[in-house]
Enzyme design. Structure first.
Site: not given
Ligand code: DQA
Length: 146
Positions: A11, A18, A75, A78, A81, A99, A101, A103, A112
């Protein structure tokens, strides 16, 4: 020239369109452009890969040593997790991995809060928006210079 492989999970191809309140308005192409420029300025080559498919990500990590990859910025989205397979691939190849993220995964839903992959990475950066990627790249470049 040392090579850094940037892997984006499911995604993340939709970034910019998004859930902008969570993930921001920057597209994946824009993030990759900055990463490529930062890597080049630091004297490194960068390759980019995005997939919505777990097995393709596992294959890409597994092929990293044969492809001359010196470090991975990932990254897992999802799959962070859920994916034992991605975790095991990172552990198997022994290519230093960071790694990231966008968020802060620890400030969101309970599901998460666990990263299966972070324990086999050199480090994790979470919660700084696109800067998580840029800071992660900086850390990897400094590590490769040591
Ligand atoms: C993410 C955080 C994940 O929990 C989520 O499923 C994502 C994006 C982030 O970059 O904040 O798709 O990896």
């Amino acid at each position: 020239m040392k090579k850094i492989l940037v892997i984006h999970g499911p995604n993340l191809n939709l970034l910019g369109k998004r859930e902008e309140d969570i993930y921001g308005a920057t597209s994946l192409a824009e993030i990759n452009a900055v990463l490529g420029k930062d890597a080049a300025e630091g004297g490194f080559a960068a390759d980019f890969f995005q997939s919505n498919h777990e097995g393709e990500i596992v294959d890409t990590i597994g092929n990293a040593p044969a492809n001359g990859v010196d470090a991975i910025l990932i990254n897992p989205a999802a799959y962070t997790h859920t994916s034992v397979a991605i975790r095991d691939a990172i552990a198997a190849v022994k290519v230093p991995t960071v790694e990231v993220h966008l968020s802060n995964i620890y400030a969101r839903e309970d599901f998460r809060h666990t990263s299966l992959s972070a324990p086999v990475c050199r480090g994790q950066i979470s919660g700084f928006g696109v800067d998580s990627y840029y800071l992660g790249l900086r850390g990897l470049m400094n590590m490769l210079r040591d």
